[in-house]
Write a protein that holds these residues in place. Structure first.
Motif, PDB file in Angstrom:
ATOM      1  N   VAL A  16       0.854  -1.200   0.000  1.00  0.00           N
ATOM      2  CA  VAL A  16       0.000   0.000   0.000  1.00  0.00           C
ATOM      3  C   VAL A  16       0.883   1.242   0.000  1.00  0.00           C
ATOM      4  O   VAL A  16       1.770   1.382   0.845  1.00  0.00           O
ATOM      5  CB  VAL A  16      -0.925   0.022   1.232  1.00  0.00           C
ATOM      6  CG1 VAL A  16      -1.737   1.309   1.254  1.00  0.00           C
ATOM      7  CG2 VAL A  16      -1.841  -1.191   1.227  1.00  0.00           C
ATOM      8  N   LYS A  17       0.645   2.139  -0.940  1.00  0.00           N
ATOM      9  CA  LYS A  17       1.371   3.402  -0.984  1.00  0.00           C
ATOM     10  C   LYS A  17       0.469   4.512  -0.456  1.00  0.00           C
ATOM     11  O   LYS A  17      -0.612   4.765  -0.992  1.00  0.00           O
ATOM     12  CB  LYS A  17       1.818   3.716  -2.412  1.00  0.00           C
ATOM     13  CG  LYS A  17       2.690   4.962  -2.504  1.00  0.00           C
ATOM     14  CD  LYS A  17       3.201   5.167  -3.927  1.00  0.00           C
ATOM     15  CE  LYS A  17       4.105   6.398  -3.994  1.00  0.00           C
ATOM     16  NZ  LYS A  17       4.639   6.622  -5.366  1.00  0.00           N
ATOM     17  N   LEU A  18       0.907   5.148   0.619  1.00  0.00           N
ATOM     18  CA  LEU A  18       0.110   6.228   1.203  1.00  0.00           C
ATOM     19  C   LEU A  18       0.127   7.449   0.286  1.00  0.00           C
ATOM     20  O   LEU A  18       1.188   7.833  -0.218  1.00  0.00           O
ATOM     21  CB  LEU A  18       0.656   6.600   2.584  1.00  0.00           C
ATOM     22  CG  LEU A  18       0.580   5.517   3.663  1.00  0.00           C
ATOM     23  CD1 LEU A  18       1.216   6.007   4.951  1.00  0.00           C
ATOM     24  CD2 LEU A  18      -0.859   5.086   3.911  1.00  0.00           C
ATOM     25  N   ASN A  19      -1.041   8.056   0.118  1.00  0.00           N
ATOM     26  CA  ASN A  19      -1.110   9.248  -0.734  1.00  0.00           C
ATOM     27  C   ASN A  19      -1.007  10.514   0.111  1.00  0.00           C
ATOM     28  O   ASN A  19      -0.778  10.467   1.320  1.00  0.00           O
ATOM     29  CB  ASN A  19      -2.393   9.240  -1.571  1.00  0.00           C
ATOM     30  CG  ASN A  19      -3.648   9.204  -0.705  1.00  0.00           C
ATOM     31  OD1 ASN A  19      -3.653   9.698   0.424  1.00  0.00           O
ATOM     32  ND2 ASN A  19      -4.720   8.616  -1.229  1.00  0.00           N
ATOM     33  N   GLY A  20      -1.186  11.651  -0.521  1.00  0.00           N
ATOM     34  CA  GLY A  20      -1.031  12.927   0.161  1.00  0.00           C
ATOM     35  C   GLY A  20      -2.067  13.184   1.237  1.00  0.00           C
ATOM     36  O   GLY A  20      -1.886  14.081   2.063  1.00  0.00           O
ATOM     37  N   LYS A  21      -3.153  12.415   1.241  1.00  0.00           N
ATOM     38  CA  LYS A  21      -4.203  12.607   2.236  1.00  0.00           C
ATOM     39  C   LYS A  21      -4.128  11.582   3.367  1.00  0.00           C
ATOM     40  O   LYS A  21      -5.095  11.374   4.101  1.00  0.00           O
ATOM     41  CB  LYS A  21      -5.584  12.521   1.562  1.00  0.00           C
ATOM     42  CG  LYS A  21      -5.842  13.620   0.540  1.00  0.00           C
ATOM     43  CD  LYS A  21      -7.245  13.506  -0.044  1.00  0.00           C
ATOM     44  CE  LYS A  21      -7.536  14.628  -1.039  1.00  0.00           C
ATOM     45  NZ  LYS A  21      -8.899  14.519  -1.621  1.00  0.00           N
ATOM     46  N   PHE A  22      -2.975  10.941   3.519  1.00  0.00           N
ATOM     47  CA  PHE A  22      -2.869   9.862   4.502  1.00  0.00           C
ATOM     48  C   PHE A  22      -3.141  10.352   5.922  1.00  0.00           C
ATOM     49  O   PHE A  22      -3.706   9.625   6.745  1.00  0.00           O
ATOM     50  CB  PHE A  22      -1.493   9.196   4.422  1.00  0.00           C
ATOM     51  CG  PHE A  22      -0.377   9.970   5.071  1.00  0.00           C
ATOM     52  CD1 PHE A  22      -0.025   9.728   6.389  1.00  0.00           C
ATOM     53  CD2 PHE A  22       0.320  10.947   4.362  1.00  0.00           C
ATOM     54  CE1 PHE A  22       1.005  10.432   6.986  1.00  0.00           C
ATOM     55  CE2 PHE A  22       1.342  11.657   4.968  1.00  0.00           C
ATOM     56  CZ  PHE A  22       1.684  11.402   6.280  1.00  0.00           C
ATOM     57  N   THR A  75      -5.223  12.550   6.923  1.00  0.00           N
ATOM     58  CA  THR A  75      -6.677  12.617   7.122  1.00  0.00           C
ATOM     59  C   THR A  75      -7.272  11.219   7.154  1.00  0.00           C
ATOM     60  O   THR A  75      -8.073  10.892   8.039  1.00  0.00           O
ATOM     61  CB  THR A  75      -7.337  13.432   6.001  1.00  0.00           C
ATOM     62  OG1 THR A  75      -6.821  14.766   6.028  1.00  0.00           O
ATOM     63  CG2 THR A  75      -8.851  13.466   6.179  1.00  0.00           C
ATOM     64  N   ASN A  76      -6.881  10.382   6.196  1.00  0.00           N
ATOM     65  CA  ASN A  76      -7.428   9.029   6.101  1.00  0.00           C
ATOM     66  C   ASN A  76      -7.103   8.184   7.318  1.00  0.00           C
ATOM     67  O   ASN A  76      -7.907   7.340   7.734  1.00  0.00           O
ATOM     68  CB  ASN A  76      -6.911   8.340   4.838  1.00  0.00           C
ATOM     69  CG  ASN A  76      -7.385   9.019   3.568  1.00  0.00           C
ATOM     70  OD1 ASN A  76      -8.423   9.675   3.564  1.00  0.00           O
ATOM     71  ND2 ASN A  76      -6.629   8.876   2.486  1.00  0.00           N
ATOM     72  N   LEU A  77      -5.934   8.380   7.920  1.00  0.00           N
ATOM     73  CA  LEU A  77      -5.518   7.605   9.090  1.00  0.00           C
ATOM     74  C   LEU A  77      -5.876   8.303  10.395  1.00  0.00           C
ATOM     75  O   LEU A  77      -5.478   7.850  11.466  1.00  0.00           O
ATOM     76  CB  LEU A  77      -4.012   7.324   9.037  1.00  0.00           C
ATOM     77  CG  LEU A  77      -3.507   6.511   7.838  1.00  0.00           C
ATOM     78  CD1 LEU A  77      -2.007   6.274   7.944  1.00  0.00           C
ATOM     79  CD2 LEU A  77      -4.248   5.182   7.742  1.00  0.00           C
ATOM     80  N   GLU A  78      -6.607   9.410  10.300  1.00  0.00           N
ATOM     81  CA  GLU A  78      -7.090  10.159  11.475  1.00  0.00           C
ATOM     82  C   GLU A  78      -5.939  10.629  12.361  1.00  0.00           C
ATOM     83  O   GLU A  78      -5.936  10.440  13.575  1.00  0.00           O
ATOM     84  CB  GLU A  78      -8.074   9.307  12.279  1.00  0.00           C
ATOM     85  CG  GLU A  78      -9.299   8.898  11.475  1.00  0.00           C
ATOM     86  CD  GLU A  78     -10.316   8.121  12.270  1.00  0.00           C
ATOM     87  OE1 GLU A  78     -11.151   8.760  12.940  1.00  0.00           O
ATOM     88  OE2 GLU A  78     -10.277   6.876  12.227  1.00  0.00           O
ATOM     89  N   LEU A  79      -4.968  11.270  11.727  1.00  0.00           N
ATOM     90  CA  LEU A  79      -3.814  11.806  12.440  1.00  0.00           C
ATOM     91  C   LEU A  79      -3.961  13.296  12.730  1.00  0.00           C
ATOM     92  O   LEU A  79      -3.009  13.941  13.166  1.00  0.00           O
ATOM     93  CB  LEU A  79      -2.534  11.565  11.628  1.00  0.00           C
ATOM     94  CG  LEU A  79      -2.237  10.116  11.214  1.00  0.00           C
ATOM     95  CD1 LEU A  79      -0.906  10.037  10.472  1.00  0.00           C
ATOM     96  CD2 LEU A  79      -2.248   9.186  12.413  1.00  0.00           C
TER      97      LEU A  79
END
Length: 453
Positions: free
Chosen positions: A160-166, A168-172
């Motif tokens: 899995v390659k994390l994108n620029g919105k990681f 937000t997506n990972l709730e950081l």
């Protein structure tokens, strides 16, 4: 049949979110089976993969607060038919509700008996007043210039390659858009120290080794502790004239679950990280925070899941460090009794006794290392006409799969053998302990099978 914790659905319906919300708001969580009718008859699911993707997207989009990290979606087979199992944990930020209806009787539900019932407004207000406000996802990191190279690498290793919105997506991020304490824990550099100590004797008087991990991504610290305790988990042997029995100091599968459980469920809001201590007779793992509110000891032992840090739980699951929700404690109890767990208001301690096996041998065929295989006095475990091939049928199967594909990952191995990833790792660990295989090249490397096997 359906119970207060089990719901059957013949097909995926529009009522799924309501049932999930009811379990999120229930103190024990629950399980929803899709592909089974109300009478318990298996009907199957036509498009398992498609429905699983729909479920994940709907739960992520339609429920508030975010329930990512509080549910698992897995496929199973019953009577030769595919079904979907949705495991829902009890949420720490009750009340959960349908986003389009808000925190109202029309949007909030609670599991009562075998049904999801609308929640009275009075109950909604009471739950909201108790809502956890010191969640680490809501605590702003005292540092905002955080980097996440290690996190990217670990995700990339799973494909899995994390994108620029990681973030937000990972709730950081906090609600205001700043990095939260979860991000701080997972960043490349932080001030969180994880200690692993070793003592001579049965108490903390004579410290002989003090290892300090941390100051980096919590994932890397977890892997370092796992690796260190793996080295400490030595193998002892009992040799008779007929067989060689090998025993490790601690059960590796239970130990792995306990270590990861301590990292995932630690109360980081107290700024007290988990610690690990090895004594002559036991290994102790201590994590901050007692049992989550509303969870009894009996429910804890039965595997009811109330994740304290759902964001960390989600990421650890993404990286195959955690299996299904609620599976860790029952897996530990397969080897160790409940008495190994000690609870207090502020801490949970797991204490695992050392499995001591005296190295002995039946002398009917001569002394150790005698006529059957080498000169008298050769060490225990010396070759007896070649390598000692005491592999189980499953270990032999794993060995053949590595022979066919030396780059086979543990996740793919688990898929082929139809077992979970932790069980696959257990077979790999056993083969490594017996010096049958060796890993070269790290996560992108390959397995080398030792000569003679």
């Amino acid at each position: 049949m359906e119970t207060n914790r089990i719901e059957y659905k013949q097909i995926l319906t529009d009522a799924l979110e309501k049932e999930v919300i009811a379990f999120l708001n229930y103190k024990e969580g629950g399980i929803i089976y899709i592909g089974i009718d109300k009478n318990g008859n298996v009907t199957g699911v036509a498009d398992t993969d498609g429905d699983m993707l729909k479920i994940k997207d709907r739960l992520k989009t339609n429920i508030s607060p975010s329930c990512i990290g509080l549910f698992d979606i897995v496929s199973e087979q019953r009577n030769g038919l595919d079904i979907i199992k949705v495991i829902v944990a009890s949420g720490p930020e009750k009340p959960y509700f349908l986003r389009k209806y808000g925190m109202s009787e029309k949007g909030c539900f609670l599991r009562i008996g075998t049904a999801a019932e609308p929640m009275p407004q009075k109950n909604i207000d009471q739950l909201y007043a108790k809502r956890t406000r010191n969640s680490i996802s809501k605590i702003k990191s005292n540092q905002q210039n955080l980097t996440f190279e290690q996190l990217h690498i670990y995700y990339l290793a799973t494909g899995v390659k994390l994108n620029g919105k990681f973030s937000t997506n990972l709730e950081l991020l906090t609600d205001e858009g700043a990095f939260n304490y979860v991000a701080y824990l997972l960043s490349d550099k932080n001030a969180v120290s994880i200690k692993l100590a070793k003592y001579k004797g049965l108490n903390r008087v004579n410290l002989i080794e003090n290892n300090e991990y941390g100051y980096e991504s919590l994932i890397k610290a977890t892997k370092q502790v796992l690796d260190k305790i793996e080295l400490e988990n030595k193998t002892s042997a009992e040799i008779t004239s007929k067989e060689r029995k090998e025993n490790r100091l601690w059960n590796p599968i239970a130990l792995r679950e306990a270590i990861i459980n301590a990292f995932v469920h630690n109360d980081y809001a107290t700024e007290v990280p988990p610690k690990f201590e090895i004594f002559d007779d036991r290994l102790e793992i201590t994590s901050s925070g007692g049992l989550p509110e509303g969870l009894s000891q009996e429910e804890f032992f039965e595997g009811f899941s109330v994740p304290r840090n759902k964001e960390i739980m989600r990421i650890f699951r993404d990286l195959d460090l955690v299996e299904q929700l609620g599976s860790g404690i029952p897996r530990i109890l397969e080897t160790y009794p409940k008495s190994c767990f000690k609870f207090s208001d502020n801490f949970l301690r797991m204490s695992f006794p050392i499995n001591k096996v005296i190295q002995t041998q039946d002398y009917k065929d001569g002394p150790i290392g005698g006529p059957i295989g080498g000169p008298i006095g050769s060490p225990i475990g010396s070759p007896i006409g070649g390598p000692i091939k005491n592999l189980t049928d499953r270990q032999k199967e794993v060995l053949e799969l590595f022979r066919e594909d030396p780059k086979l990952s543990r996740r793919k191995l688990a898929e082929i053998l139809k077992i979970n990833v932790s069980a696959a790792q257990g077979h790999i660990d056993a083969l490594k302990d017996k010096a049958v295989i060796e890993r070269v090249g790290g996560t992108r490397g390959k397995w080398i099978i030792k000569e003679g096997y």
